[in-house]
Design a protein around this motif. Structure first.
Motif, PDB file in Angstrom:
ATOM      1  N   TRP A  38      -8.386 -29.380 -45.898  1.00 47.96           N
ATOM      2  CA  TRP A  38      -8.610 -28.022 -45.403  1.00 47.96           C
ATOM      3  C   TRP A  38      -9.884 -27.976 -44.555  1.00 47.96           C
ATOM      4  O   TRP A  38      -9.883 -27.422 -43.463  1.00 47.96           O
ATOM      5  CB  TRP A  38      -8.690 -27.046 -46.573  1.00 47.96           C
ATOM      6  CG  TRP A  38      -9.009 -25.649 -46.138  1.00 47.96           C
ATOM      7  CD1 TRP A  38      -8.148 -24.733 -45.603  1.00 47.96           C
ATOM      8  CD2 TRP A  38     -10.289 -25.025 -46.172  1.00 47.96           C
ATOM      9  NE1 TRP A  38      -8.820 -23.573 -45.309  1.00 47.96           N
ATOM     10  CE2 TRP A  38     -10.137 -23.724 -45.654  1.00 47.96           C
ATOM     11  CE3 TRP A  38     -11.541 -25.438 -46.596  1.00 47.96           C
ATOM     12  CZ2 TRP A  38     -11.204 -22.842 -45.548  1.00 47.96           C
ATOM     13  CZ3 TRP A  38     -12.604 -24.556 -46.493  1.00 47.96           C
ATOM     14  CH2 TRP A  38     -12.421 -23.268 -45.975  1.00 47.96           C
ATOM     15  N   VAL A  39     -10.967 -28.585 -45.040  1.00 47.93           N
ATOM     16  CA  VAL A  39     -12.210 -28.610 -44.268  1.00 47.93           C
ATOM     17  C   VAL A  39     -11.991 -29.361 -42.962  1.00 47.93           C
ATOM     18  O   VAL A  39     -12.402 -28.915 -41.895  1.00 47.93           O
ATOM     19  CB  VAL A  39     -13.367 -29.243 -45.079  1.00 47.93           C
ATOM     20  CG1 VAL A  39     -14.598 -29.442 -44.212  1.00 47.93           C
ATOM     21  CG2 VAL A  39     -13.698 -28.398 -46.296  1.00 47.93           C
ATOM     22  N   HIS A  40     -11.324 -30.497 -43.046  1.00 48.94           N
ATOM     23  CA  HIS A  40     -11.080 -31.320 -41.861  1.00 48.94           C
ATOM     24  C   HIS A  40     -10.258 -30.566 -40.806  1.00 48.94           C
ATOM     25  O   HIS A  40     -10.466 -30.733 -39.612  1.00 48.94           O
ATOM     26  CB  HIS A  40     -10.378 -32.613 -42.267  1.00 48.94           C
ATOM     27  CG  HIS A  40     -10.129 -33.549 -41.142  1.00 48.94           C
ATOM     28  ND1 HIS A  40     -11.139 -34.196 -40.468  1.00 48.94           N
ATOM     29  CD2 HIS A  40      -8.982 -33.940 -40.544  1.00 48.94           C
ATOM     30  CE1 HIS A  40     -10.626 -34.947 -39.522  1.00 48.94           C
ATOM     31  NE2 HIS A  40      -9.312 -34.816 -39.543  1.00 48.94           N
ATOM     32  N   HIS A  41      -9.332 -29.720 -41.250  1.00 46.58           N
ATOM     33  CA  HIS A  41      -8.445 -28.994 -40.339  1.00 46.58           C
ATOM     34  C   HIS A  41      -9.072 -27.708 -39.780  1.00 46.58           C
ATOM     35  O   HIS A  41      -8.398 -26.962 -39.073  1.00 46.58           O
ATOM     36  CB  HIS A  41      -7.130 -28.646 -41.038  1.00 46.58           C
ATOM     37  CG  HIS A  41      -6.163 -29.783 -41.106  1.00 46.58           C
ATOM     38  ND1 HIS A  41      -6.314 -30.831 -41.975  1.00 46.58           N
ATOM     39  CD2 HIS A  41      -5.034 -30.042 -40.406  1.00 46.58           C
ATOM     40  CE1 HIS A  41      -5.316 -31.682 -41.810  1.00 46.58           C
ATOM     41  NE2 HIS A  41      -4.530 -31.226 -40.863  1.00 46.58           N
ATOM     42  N   GLN A  42     -10.323 -27.451 -40.056  1.00 50.72           N
ATOM     43  CA  GLN A  42     -10.956 -26.243 -39.531  1.00 50.72           C
ATOM     44  C   GLN A  42     -11.042 -26.275 -38.008  1.00 50.72           C
ATOM     45  O   GLN A  42     -11.120 -25.244 -37.367  1.00 50.72           O
ATOM     46  CB  GLN A  42     -12.352 -26.043 -40.134  1.00 50.72           C
ATOM     47  CG  GLN A  42     -12.338 -25.769 -41.620  1.00 50.72           C
ATOM     48  CD  GLN A  42     -11.598 -24.500 -41.977  1.00 50.72           C
ATOM     49  OE1 GLN A  42     -11.863 -23.447 -41.422  1.00 50.72           O
ATOM     50  NE2 GLN A  42     -10.645 -24.600 -42.885  1.00 50.72           N
ATOM     51  N   GLY A  43     -11.075 -27.486 -37.435  1.00 49.41           N
ATOM     52  CA  GLY A  43     -11.048 -27.604 -35.992  1.00 49.41           C
ATOM     53  C   GLY A  43     -12.373 -27.430 -35.289  1.00 49.41           C
ATOM     54  O   GLY A  43     -12.427 -27.321 -34.081  1.00 49.41           O
TER      55      GLY A  43
END
Length: 89
Positions: free
Chosen positions: A16-21
């Motif tokens: 989820w953190v990684h997918h924040q963009g």
């Protein structure tokens, strides 16, 4: 959702953190190779926009305020000397 995605809850949180963009990349500390491998595996967890929205809705009304209490010593209120005064030994 972690079970549905075939990952651990920790991997889901890291994904989820990684997918924040916004270029953020979580780097949790660990001293065990197995835990490191589990953390790295989070990079293979793919989250669709609807899944991101669902995850963000979980804490929308419960997470509020700063992480630390005002009277807790953190980097925000420490007396670290300026970098220019540091001496290399």
């Amino acid at each position: 959702m972690a079970m549905k995605k075939g990952c651990t809850p920790s991997q889901l949180a890291l994904a989820w953190v990684h997918h924040q963009g916004n270029g953020d990349c979580p780097i949790p500390g660990t001293t065990k190779v197995d835990n490191f491998n589990q953390n790295i595996a989070a990079l293979s967890v793919k989250l669709a926009p609807l899944e991101m929205a669902e995850l963000e809705s979980f804490g929308a009304d419960t997470v509020k305020g700063d992480r630390y209490a005002d009277d807790l010593i953190t980097w925000k209120n420490s007396d670290t000397p300026p970098l220019s005064s540091w001496k290399v030994v």
